[in-house]
Scaffold this active site. Sequence first.
Site, mmCIF file in Angstrom:
data_model
loop_
_atom_site.group_PDB
_atom_site.id
_atom_site.type_symbol
_atom_site.label_atom_id
_atom_site.label_comp_id
_atom_site.label_asym_id
_atom_site.label_seq_id
_atom_site.Cartn_x
_atom_site.Cartn_y
_atom_site.Cartn_z
ATOM 1 C CE LYS A 87 1.790 15.243 56.995
ATOM 2 N NZ LYS A 87 1.058 16.107 57.955
HETATM 3 C C1 LIG Z 1 -0.186 15.890 58.223
HETATM 4 C C2 LIG Z 1 -0.651 16.542 59.455
HETATM 5 C C3 LIG Z 1 -1.754 16.053 60.178
HETATM 6 C C4 LIG Z 1 -2.580 14.893 59.686
HETATM 7 O O1 LIG Z 1 -1.890 13.662 59.712
HETATM 8 P P1 LIG Z 1 -2.464 12.429 58.871
HETATM 9 O O2 LIG Z 1 -1.479 11.340 59.093
HETATM 10 O O3 LIG Z 1 -2.526 12.867 57.443
HETATM 11 O O4 LIG Z 1 -3.812 12.125 59.418
HETATM 12 C C5 LIG Z 1 -2.087 16.678 61.355
HETATM 13 N N1 LIG Z 1 -1.404 17.761 61.793
HETATM 14 C C6 LIG Z 1 -0.355 18.259 61.129
HETATM 15 C C7 LIG Z 1 0.338 19.465 61.662
HETATM 16 C C8 LIG Z 1 0.065 17.669 59.944
HETATM 17 O O5 LIG Z 1 1.106 18.182 59.294
#
Ligand SMILES: *Cc1c(COP(=O)(O)O)cnc(C)c1O
Length: 431
Positions: free
Chosen positions: A107
């Site tokens: 993210k």
């Molecule tokens: C947020 C997150 C996900 C999921 O991603 P989305 O875009 O919400 O589907 C998967 N793995 C990790 C480590 C995350 O932080």
Amino acid sequence: MNFYSLNKQAPKVSFKDAVIKGIAPDKGLYFPESITPLPASFFENIESLSNTEIAFEAIKQFVSSEIPEDRLKKILSTVLDFDFPVVEINENTATLELFHGPTMAFKDVGARFMANCLGYFSEGEDNEVTVLVATSGDTGGAVANGFLGVKGVKVVILYPSGKVSDIQERQLTTLGQNITALEVDGTFDDCQAMVKNAFLDSELLDKMQLTSANSINVARWLPQLFYFLFAYKEAKSKGKEIVFSVPSGNFGNICAGIMAQRLGMPVKQFVAATNVNDTVPEFMRTQEYSPKPSTATISNAMDVGDPSNFIRIRHLFNDNFSELAKELSSYSFTDEETKVAMLNIYKDSEYIADPHGAVGYLGLKKYQKENPNTYGIFLETAHPVKFLDIVEDTIDVKVAIPSQILNVMNKEKVSHKIKTYNELKEFLVTR
Ligand SMILES: *Cc1c(COP(=O)(O)O)cnc(C)c1O
């Protein structure tokens, strides 16, 4: 470029307004008015482009003139200043490591891009923007880090008390400055419901400019499409059709992958891999969309019972189920299966996967069983150190702790405890 609301009851807005508002006044998610494929030459010559060049070509149509090209390029080179390696772990299987950023979760890119856009838009403005965000784990740290010190922007993060890992909690509670953490006595769904409430509260909205930094925000969501292009650049020479398996929670990342495909990137299939929070796998099985309360798992960043971005995916296929099913497969896995996968990956290739990556791996293997002659890439969305207890208990290894993490381990946690929406409102209004 303009963005419209998927609920179709709100006016179209510019990229800037879509970023500042987060969600449309009719509560719909914003969606770009058009998606123009990149020229074939872009994909033919992608090896000769840097990550920043790839990202610029891919995103510029959405940002258009609202951020000058020079500034946009500068933002992208700041945002993308770390590696996105594709690591082969066995024949026909590789992992795209998205965890080399400052908070070691994928993210970081979306959070930094959004922070830089908001920072640019708030230059010369008097009105402060408050970013309100709920996190089940990684969003909070990435947002806190991305927005730290951005002028004109305050960040308030809600997280469920006792339900995020120690490292995750430190990443969002130790920064200070313009970042505040609210520790909610409740679940992630409670946090998300409070954030939704705030966006519906006209009394509150009259007093402040609120926006969201969840993947509903187009500036968080869209830059994730870069990952798939970076991986394509690496995997193209394999000469096989590519399958992406994406460990999914709110389905923003995989939806961005489908956007990359709409830009012309060749992909055989997308696999959405989930933990037991299986609303989408069930939808793909039954064609019934039945959201439910989330269940806690070892891949906690994906504990989502009503994935907010799935509506964007359905929209990309005009809500045509059979068209969607041609491009997207979706499977769910239990914690037990996830741990066995972590162990097997390690035994076979000495690769240490975190629980989210392991869910992605399982989804890929399930798809490749029926489609063996493909090149599969699963996304590793978090560094294993972020789920240290589970990883070390499951595979019996010691994970070396990277410097990004060591830096937060001994910092003091600062949070405000709240339980109800009224307490949140009180905090926002009086602070
Ligand atoms: C947020 C997150 C996900 C999921 O991603 P989305 O875009 O919400 O589907 C998967 N793995 C990790 C480590 C995350 O932080």
